[in-house]
Structure formats: C-alpha cells, structure tokens
Design a protein around this motif. Structure first.
Motif, mmCIF file in Angstrom:
data_model
loop_
_atom_site.group_PDB
_atom_site.id
_atom_site.type_symbol
_atom_site.label_atom_id
_atom_site.label_comp_id
_atom_site.label_asym_id
_atom_site.label_seq_id
_atom_site.Cartn_x
_atom_site.Cartn_y
_atom_site.Cartn_z
ATOM 1 N N ALA A 101 23.766 17.826 36.052
ATOM 2 C CA ALA A 101 23.590 17.962 34.600
ATOM 3 C C ALA A 101 22.542 16.973 34.092
ATOM 4 C CB ALA A 101 24.916 17.746 33.882
ATOM 5 N N ALA A 102 22.572 15.756 34.604
ATOM 6 C CA ALA A 102 21.569 14.765 34.201
ATOM 7 C C ALA A 102 20.174 15.210 34.627
ATOM 8 C CB ALA A 102 21.911 13.399 34.792
ATOM 9 N N MET A 103 20.057 15.740 35.838
ATOM 10 C CA MET A 103 18.754 16.240 36.302
ATOM 11 C C MET A 103 18.266 17.356 35.377
ATOM 12 S SD MET A 103 19.541 16.210 40.417
ATOM 13 C CE MET A 103 18.365 17.481 40.788
ATOM 14 N N ALA A 104 19.138 18.288 35.063
ATOM 15 C CA ALA A 104 18.756 19.426 34.219
ATOM 16 C C ALA A 104 18.319 18.964 32.832
ATOM 17 C CB ALA A 104 19.919 20.406 34.107
ATOM 18 N N ASP A 150 -2.597 28.084 35.305
ATOM 19 C CA ASP A 150 -1.768 28.615 34.227
ATOM 20 C C ASP A 150 -1.742 27.710 33.003
ATOM 21 O OD1 ASP A 150 -1.159 30.650 35.984
ATOM 22 O OD2 ASP A 150 0.897 29.975 36.369
ATOM 23 N N GLY A 151 -2.287 26.497 33.130
ATOM 24 C CA GLY A 151 -2.222 25.535 32.024
ATOM 25 C C GLY A 151 -0.799 25.110 31.708
ATOM 26 N N ARG A 152 0.030 24.976 32.746
ATOM 27 C CA ARG A 152 1.454 24.655 32.575
ATOM 28 C C ARG A 152 1.784 23.274 33.145
ATOM 29 N NH1 ARG A 152 3.914 28.363 29.186
ATOM 30 N NH2 ARG A 152 3.216 30.435 29.745
ATOM 31 N N ALA A 153 2.825 22.692 32.601
ATOM 32 C CA ALA A 153 3.368 21.442 33.125
ATOM 33 C C ALA A 153 4.074 21.726 34.446
ATOM 34 C CB ALA A 153 4.349 20.837 32.130
ATOM 35 N N ALA A 154 4.344 20.659 35.190
ATOM 36 C CA ALA A 154 5.106 20.757 36.435
ATOM 37 C C ALA A 154 6.226 19.724 36.393
ATOM 38 C CB ALA A 154 4.204 20.514 37.636
ATOM 39 N N HIS A 155 7.318 20.044 37.051
ATOM 40 C CA HIS A 155 8.470 19.153 37.083
ATOM 41 C C HIS A 155 9.034 19.121 38.494
ATOM 42 C CE1 HIS A 155 11.979 17.035 35.480
ATOM 43 N NE2 HIS A 155 12.660 17.732 36.376
ATOM 44 N N LEU A 156 9.582 17.963 38.868
ATOM 45 C CA LEU A 156 10.291 17.823 40.142
ATOM 46 C C LEU A 156 11.339 16.736 39.991
ATOM 47 C CD1 LEU A 156 9.298 15.016 41.758
ATOM 48 C CD2 LEU A 156 7.240 16.375 42.032
ATOM 49 N N ASP A 157 12.283 16.722 40.901
ATOM 50 C CA ASP A 157 13.304 15.683 40.966
ATOM 51 C C ASP A 157 13.227 15.070 42.349
ATOM 52 O OD1 ASP A 157 14.740 16.123 38.369
ATOM 53 O OD2 ASP A 157 15.069 18.104 39.259
ATOM 54 N N SER A 158 12.672 13.874 42.444
ATOM 55 C CA SER A 158 12.550 13.209 43.734
ATOM 56 C C SER A 158 13.891 12.614 44.138
ATOM 57 C CB SER A 158 11.488 12.108 43.671
ATOM 58 O OG SER A 158 11.382 11.474 44.929
ATOM 59 N N THR A 212 12.831 8.767 34.389
ATOM 60 C CA THR A 212 13.966 7.850 34.416
ATOM 61 C C THR A 212 14.486 7.772 35.839
ATOM 62 O OG1 THR A 212 16.037 7.274 33.274
ATOM 63 C CG2 THR A 212 15.815 9.558 34.004
ATOM 64 N N THR A 213 15.476 6.947 36.039
ATOM 65 C CA THR A 213 16.227 6.921 37.292
ATOM 66 C C THR A 213 17.661 7.312 36.953
ATOM 67 O OG1 THR A 213 14.842 5.161 38.205
ATOM 68 C CG2 THR A 213 16.998 5.505 39.240
ATOM 69 N N ILE A 214 18.141 8.345 37.608
ATOM 70 C CA ILE A 214 19.509 8.807 37.387
ATOM 71 C C ILE A 214 20.393 8.153 38.434
ATOM 72 C CG2 ILE A 214 21.057 10.810 37.415
ATOM 73 C CD1 ILE A 214 18.573 12.500 36.554
ATOM 74 N N GLU A 215 21.317 7.331 37.970
ATOM 75 C CA GLU A 215 22.250 6.650 38.863
ATOM 76 C C GLU A 215 23.656 6.896 38.357
ATOM 77 O OE1 GLU A 215 20.514 2.795 40.617
ATOM 78 O OE2 GLU A 215 19.826 2.823 38.526
ATOM 79 N N ILE A 216 24.391 7.698 39.098
ATOM 80 C CA ILE A 216 25.752 8.051 38.707
ATOM 81 C C ILE A 216 26.668 7.812 39.900
ATOM 82 C CG2 ILE A 216 27.286 9.918 37.982
ATOM 83 C CD1 ILE A 216 24.885 11.137 36.488
ATOM 84 N N GLY A 217 27.641 6.953 39.701
ATOM 85 C CA GLY A 217 28.624 6.671 40.747
ATOM 86 C C GLY A 217 27.964 6.243 42.049
ATOM 87 N N PRO A 230 23.303 9.002 45.608
ATOM 88 C CA PRO A 230 21.967 8.403 45.685
ATOM 89 C C PRO A 230 21.192 8.654 44.387
ATOM 90 C CG PRO A 230 22.443 9.648 47.673
ATOM 91 C CD PRO A 230 23.551 9.944 46.691
ATOM 92 N N PRO A 231 20.386 7.700 43.948
ATOM 93 C CA PRO A 231 19.611 7.888 42.722
ATOM 94 C C PRO A 231 18.677 9.091 42.819
ATOM 95 C CG PRO A 231 19.507 5.610 43.449
ATOM 96 C CD PRO A 231 20.157 6.395 44.551
ATOM 97 N N MET A 232 18.405 9.675 41.665
ATOM 98 C CA MET A 232 17.440 10.769 41.552
ATOM 99 C C MET A 232 16.375 10.330 40.563
ATOM 100 S SD MET A 232 18.497 13.138 43.611
ATOM 101 C CE MET A 232 17.433 14.469 43.133
ATOM 102 N N TYR A 233 15.151 10.867 40.758
ATOM 103 C CA TYR A 233 14.004 10.436 39.996
ATOM 104 C C TYR A 233 13.281 11.656 39.394
ATOM 105 C CZ TYR A 233 15.117 6.446 42.859
ATOM 106 O OH TYR A 233 15.803 5.424 43.479
ATOM 107 N N PRO A 234 13.681 12.100 38.193
ATOM 108 C CA PRO A 234 12.992 13.235 37.575
ATOM 109 C C PRO A 234 11.569 12.817 37.175
ATOM 110 C CG PRO A 234 14.694 12.379 36.105
ATOM 111 C CD PRO A 234 14.791 11.600 37.379
#
Length: 166
Positions: free
Chosen positions: A79-82, A122-130, A148-153, A156-160
């Motif tokens: 949910a945080a990633m989304a 396409d002139g579009r943005a790009a997104h990823l979650d490392s 940001t850095t997503i750190e929950i419990g 492992p951290p996620m990096y959108p």
C-alpha cells in the motif's frame, strides 16, 4: 519485489515467486514492454501507461503464499509503494534483473536506455520501486529521483523512484 522475510521459507519464496513475476510484470509481454538481453543475460518488464499489474490475482497470491503473521506487514508495504505511484499515466518498471554472472557488462544500462526511449517517445513519466539501496544511484543516473524510503516492520526497505516526463 517481495522478498522472503521472517516466517516466509525459501521454499515458499521459490514456489510463489514465478507467479508473482507473471502477475506483477507479465502484462509487459502483451504490450511491447518486455525486453531481454540476448543469451538470457537479463530482462526488464515495463508496463506502459494505463497497463497495471494484476492486483486481484496478486491479492490471491498473497493470501496463499504469505504466512498469516506476515500478511499485514506485506500489505502495508504494498500500500505504501502504491501511494507513491504517479496519478497521471506513466510507464512503470515493476521488474528488472541481470544474471549475476553477467553484471558489469552494460546489460542493465542497455535495458534502462531501451525502456526509457519509449517513455521519452510518449512524453510520459516513469516510475519504479527499487528493492535495494545499492541500485538507487544506478537509477538516478537515468534521471530517476528517490521519493522516500519505505520502512515497515521487518520488511526490507523499498525505494520508490520517479523520472519526470521528457
């Protein structure tokens, strides 16, 4: 990427990860966003604007494949990633990987360059979650910005990360 954590055994991970890949990024094959390095050196799955992972099937996979005690944490991470995905139509890179024996040979750079050409066309943005902090500088070289850095419990951290439209 969902990685094995705590109560999730390696067998569960190996059992469910192929299906996770198919559900999270597999629609790239139907929409021209699957790119493979010759000789199976690596692959990137890009989802074009308005094409999304199969969220309903992913929910079922999580229900079957994640230990009950770990589900709230996994769902909170997802949910945080989304919440960091752009609202406007954008290209999404759900998965990219290089065979460890072939890393350092420019395969990742080639896959990123090729995929980002479609974003720019396409002139579009790009997104990823490392899923690994060591990859953040790699993506930054292509114009991605760490959101940001997503750190929950204990997950492992996620990096959108987002790259603005060009």
């Amino acid at each position: 990427m969902i990685r094995p954590a705590g109560s999730c055994s390696q067998i569960q991970y190996l059992t469910f990860f192929p299906e996770f890949v198919r559900l999270y990024g597999g629609r790239a094959f139907d929409h021209g966003g699957a790119h493979v390095i010759a000789g199976h050196g690596g692959a990137a799955l890009w989802l074009p604007p308005d094409v999304h992972p199969d969220d309903e099937a992913l929910d079922h996979l999580i229900e079957r494949g994640v230990a009950p005690a770990a589900k709230p944490e996994v769902l909170a991470v997802l949910a945080a990633m989304a919440s960091y995905h752009p609202e406007e139509p954008h290209w999404f890179l759900p998965l990219i990987g290089i065979d460890p024996r072939q890393q350092g040979q420019g395969h990742g750079m080639a896959l990123m360059t090729y995929g980002l050409q479609a974003c720019d066309r396409d002139g579009r943005a790009a997104h990823l979650d490392s899923s690994h902090p060591d990859n953040v500088p790699f993506y930054e070289r292509f114009g991605f910005e760490l959101l940001t850095t997503i750190e929950i419990g204990g997950h492992p951290p996620m990096y959108p990360m987002r790259r603005r439209a060009r």
